[in-house]
Scaffold this motif. Structure first.
Motif, mmCIF file in Angstrom:
data_model
loop_
_atom_site.group_PDB
_atom_site.id
_atom_site.type_symbol
_atom_site.label_atom_id
_atom_site.label_comp_id
_atom_site.label_asym_id
_atom_site.label_seq_id
_atom_site.Cartn_x
_atom_site.Cartn_y
_atom_site.Cartn_z
ATOM 1 N N LEU A 300 0.760 -1.311 0.151
ATOM 2 C CA LEU A 300 0.230 0.029 -0.009
ATOM 3 C C LEU A 300 0.907 1.194 0.157
ATOM 4 N N ALA A 301 1.867 1.026 0.502
ATOM 5 C CA ALA A 301 3.139 2.185 0.386
ATOM 6 C C ALA A 301 3.707 2.194 -0.902
ATOM 7 N N GLY A 302 3.198 1.457 -1.936
ATOM 8 C CA GLY A 302 3.997 1.405 -3.161
ATOM 9 C C GLY A 302 5.378 0.946 -3.410
ATOM 10 N N GLU A 303 5.805 0.258 -2.119
ATOM 11 C CA GLU A 303 6.957 -0.294 -2.150
ATOM 12 C C GLU A 303 7.203 -1.663 -2.854
ATOM 13 N N GLU A 304 8.515 -2.161 -3.404
ATOM 14 C CA GLU A 304 8.597 -3.268 -4.103
ATOM 15 C C GLU A 304 8.384 -4.328 -2.997
ATOM 16 N N VAL A 305 7.730 -5.511 -3.579
ATOM 17 C CA VAL A 305 7.425 -6.474 -2.756
ATOM 18 C C VAL A 305 7.976 -8.063 -3.431
ATOM 19 N N PRO A 306 8.588 -9.007 -2.938
ATOM 20 C CA PRO A 306 9.006 -10.198 -3.706
ATOM 21 C C PRO A 306 7.709 -10.906 -4.355
ATOM 22 N N GLU A 307 7.727 -11.542 -5.421
ATOM 23 C CA GLU A 307 6.674 -12.303 -5.824
ATOM 24 C C GLU A 307 6.453 -13.586 -5.188
ATOM 25 N N ARG A 308 7.469 -13.787 -4.300
ATOM 26 C CA ARG A 308 7.106 -15.252 -3.584
ATOM 27 C C ARG A 308 8.060 -15.211 -2.168
ATOM 28 N N VAL A 309 7.280 -15.316 -1.146
ATOM 29 C CA VAL A 309 8.090 -15.358 0.294
ATOM 30 C C VAL A 309 7.649 -16.807 0.745
ATOM 31 N N VAL A 310 9.033 -17.563 1.065
ATOM 32 C CA VAL A 310 8.865 -18.767 1.518
ATOM 33 C C VAL A 310 9.172 -18.972 3.008
ATOM 34 N N THR A 311 8.212 -19.499 3.663
ATOM 35 C CA THR A 311 8.602 -19.446 5.180
ATOM 36 C C THR A 311 9.512 -20.610 5.230
ATOM 37 N N GLU A 312 10.415 -20.531 5.804
ATOM 38 C CA GLU A 312 11.443 -21.585 6.328
ATOM 39 C C GLU A 312 11.174 -22.481 7.262
ATOM 40 N N GLU A 313 11.221 -23.872 7.185
ATOM 41 C CA GLU A 313 10.757 -24.627 8.375
ATOM 42 C C GLU A 313 11.739 -25.866 8.514
ATOM 43 N N THR A 314 11.244 -26.567 9.759
ATOM 44 C CA THR A 314 12.365 -27.785 9.903
ATOM 45 C C THR A 314 11.361 -29.035 10.208
ATOM 46 N N THR A 315 12.056 -29.914 10.885
ATOM 47 C CA THR A 315 11.267 -31.338 10.923
ATOM 48 C C THR A 315 11.620 -31.677 12.592
ATOM 49 N N PHE A 316 10.769 -32.667 12.945
ATOM 50 C CA PHE A 316 11.111 -33.052 14.408
ATOM 51 C C PHE A 316 11.087 -34.654 14.471
ATOM 52 N N THR A 317 11.861 -35.221 15.144
ATOM 53 C CA THR A 317 11.922 -36.486 15.722
ATOM 54 C C THR A 317 11.470 -36.435 17.000
ATOM 55 N N GLN A 318 11.241 -37.630 17.423
ATOM 56 C CA GLN A 318 10.701 -37.852 18.836
ATOM 57 C C GLN A 318 11.430 -36.942 19.812
ATOM 58 N N GLU A 319 12.652 -37.103 19.924
ATOM 59 C CA GLU A 319 13.448 -36.634 20.726
ATOM 60 C C GLU A 319 13.363 -35.041 20.676
ATOM 61 N N GLN A 320 13.401 -34.819 19.515
ATOM 62 C CA GLN A 320 13.326 -33.220 19.167
ATOM 63 C C GLN A 320 11.938 -32.640 19.711
ATOM 64 N N ALA A 321 11.011 -33.366 19.444
ATOM 65 C CA ALA A 321 9.459 -33.022 20.015
ATOM 66 C C ALA A 321 9.544 -32.972 21.538
ATOM 67 N N LYS A 322 10.191 -33.756 22.169
ATOM 68 C CA LYS A 322 10.158 -33.608 23.692
ATOM 69 C C LYS A 322 10.926 -32.498 24.127
ATOM 70 N N GLU A 323 11.840 -32.048 23.435
ATOM 71 C CA GLU A 323 12.635 -30.706 23.724
ATOM 72 C C GLU A 323 11.791 -29.481 23.467
ATOM 73 N N VAL A 324 11.218 -29.323 22.496
ATOM 74 C CA VAL A 324 10.377 -28.074 22.247
ATOM 75 C C VAL A 324 9.002 -27.982 22.546
ATOM 76 N N LEU A 325 8.410 -29.257 22.906
ATOM 77 C CA LEU A 325 7.160 -28.990 23.204
ATOM 78 C C LEU A 325 6.765 -27.995 24.237
ATOM 79 N N PRO A 326 7.397 -27.798 25.505
ATOM 80 C CA PRO A 326 7.101 -26.987 26.502
ATOM 81 C C PRO A 326 6.594 -25.636 25.975
ATOM 82 N N GLU A 327 7.644 -25.260 25.261
ATOM 83 C CA GLU A 327 7.445 -23.743 24.712
ATOM 84 C C GLU A 327 6.608 -23.447 23.321
ATOM 85 N N ARG A 328 6.283 -24.731 22.871
ATOM 86 C CA ARG A 328 5.657 -24.745 21.624
ATOM 87 C C ARG A 328 4.441 -23.138 21.463
#
Ligand code: GZL
Length: 330
Positions: A300-328
């Motif tokens: 709306l400000a007439g500024e350049e915007v990229p045609e495509r913005v890809v959100t970068e993501e990761t993957t989780f194993t069982q051990e990794q899920a245990k670690e991050v679950l509390p602050e998900r």
């Protein structure tokens, strides 16, 4: 016209990785007299934990940024999304954003928005329009990559996944909504990855429409029709959680008698992963609110915007899920 592509390193900051040209034909659309931006957002529905988190992120960010958000829930029906977009055009909102429930059938209404001088941002899911001038940018995940990550994990863990020890890994697939970009692309990515190991094959595949109930019903049918199921590949956590209900009702132990791979990494899915009922989850980040509002202000400000913005993501194993679950967050 060539535009820029961005990979967003996380849900907040944008990092320019590939600047291919200057200029965006973004409409220099206005804002209200007092400078307030009015955004019309046509959401897919409330079909999954992912969608709930996505809606929350958009609504909370709009409020925090002082953006007047008009919001509609299409209950997963394209005609409802088209109706909502038309009503936003009639209300002369400053900008329209939406997550197309399916890829096809959008050109007519997007042309109406363009003729009304209202810029459009695609979030989450893509459209198949050849005419990229119909929208300013597409903010969302790379669903083919998500499917590839799921398939690559299965190839790397094929021995463990051959639960019945017959030398083959028989996969049943719970597809997302028929015609939806994530359903089409996740399937494509998964199939391309498992082609690396010819002992892995998809014995049955059917849509569960991204819902828990849909996943449960299709899994109940697969348990009756398919012999020797080793793995369930569900296009989202909710269908995987529904499959767990069906598997347990059949007297089997998920994680032991059948391995489950899903995509999203919402809290309920991560909890099932932490307890070993799901074996691997590919993340699909729903927290698109901050990037969406940032892009809307730039357009709306007439500024350049990229045609495509890809959100970068990761993957989780069982051990990794245990670690991050509390602050998900979701
Ligand atoms: C993906 C999104 C999908 C989620 C599902 O970006 O469109 O739709 O994976 C949701 O949980 O229903």
């Amino acid at each position: 016209m060539l535009k820029k592509t961005l990979i967003a390193v996380s849900a907040i900051p944008l990092t320019t990785l590939a600047l291919t040209s200057c200029g965006s034909d973004s409409a220099a659309g206005g804002t209200d007299d007092d400078g307030t931006i009015t955004m019309g957002f046509a959401q897919v529905g409330a079909e999954s934990g992912w969608r709930t988190a996505n809606t929350k992120s958009i609504q909370e960010t709009a409020e925090a940024e002082g953006i007047d958000l008009k919001f509609s829930d299409a209950q997963q029906k394209q005609e409802n999304q088209i109706k909502a977009i038309r009503s936003y055009i009639q209300q002369k909102v400053d900008i329209i954003a939406f997550s197309p429930v399916v890829e096809t059938g959008w050109d007519t209404v997007l042309l109406e928005a363009k003729r009304a001088g209202i810029p459009v941002i695609l979030t989450d899911r893509a459209v198949d329009s050849e005419d990229t001038s119909l929208y300013e940018t597409f903010l969302g995940s790379d669903f083919v990559l998500e499917g590839e990550k799921a398939g690559e994990w299965l190839v790397e863990n094929a021995a463990e996944a051959d639960v019945d020890g017959d030398g083959d890994v028989n996969v049943v697939e719970l597809q997302g909504t028929t015609g939806a970009a994530p359903a089409i692309d996740r399937k494509t990515g998964f199939e391309s990855a498992i082609a690396a190991d010819d002992s892995i094959s998809i014995g049955a595949s059917q849509t569960g429409d991204f819902t828990r109930d849909g996943g449960k019903k299709v899994m109940e049918a697969f348990l009756k029709s398919e012999d020797g199921i080793d793995v369930v590949f569900a296009h989202n956590d909710d269908m995987g959680l529904g499959a767990i209900e069906a598997i347990e009702a059949a007297g089997l132990t998920p994680g032991k008698d059948v391995k489950i791979i899903t995509i999203d990494a919402v809290k309920d899915g991560m909890a099932a992963l932490a307890e070993g009922k799901i074996s691997f989850i590919v993340e699909c980040n729903p927290l698109l609110g901050p990037q969406l509002m940032d892009l809307a202000k730039k357009v709306l400000a007439g500024e350049e915007v990229p045609e495509r913005v890809v959100t970068e993501e990761t993957t989780f194993t069982q051990e990794q899920a245990k670690e991050v679950l509390p602050e998900r967050q979701y």
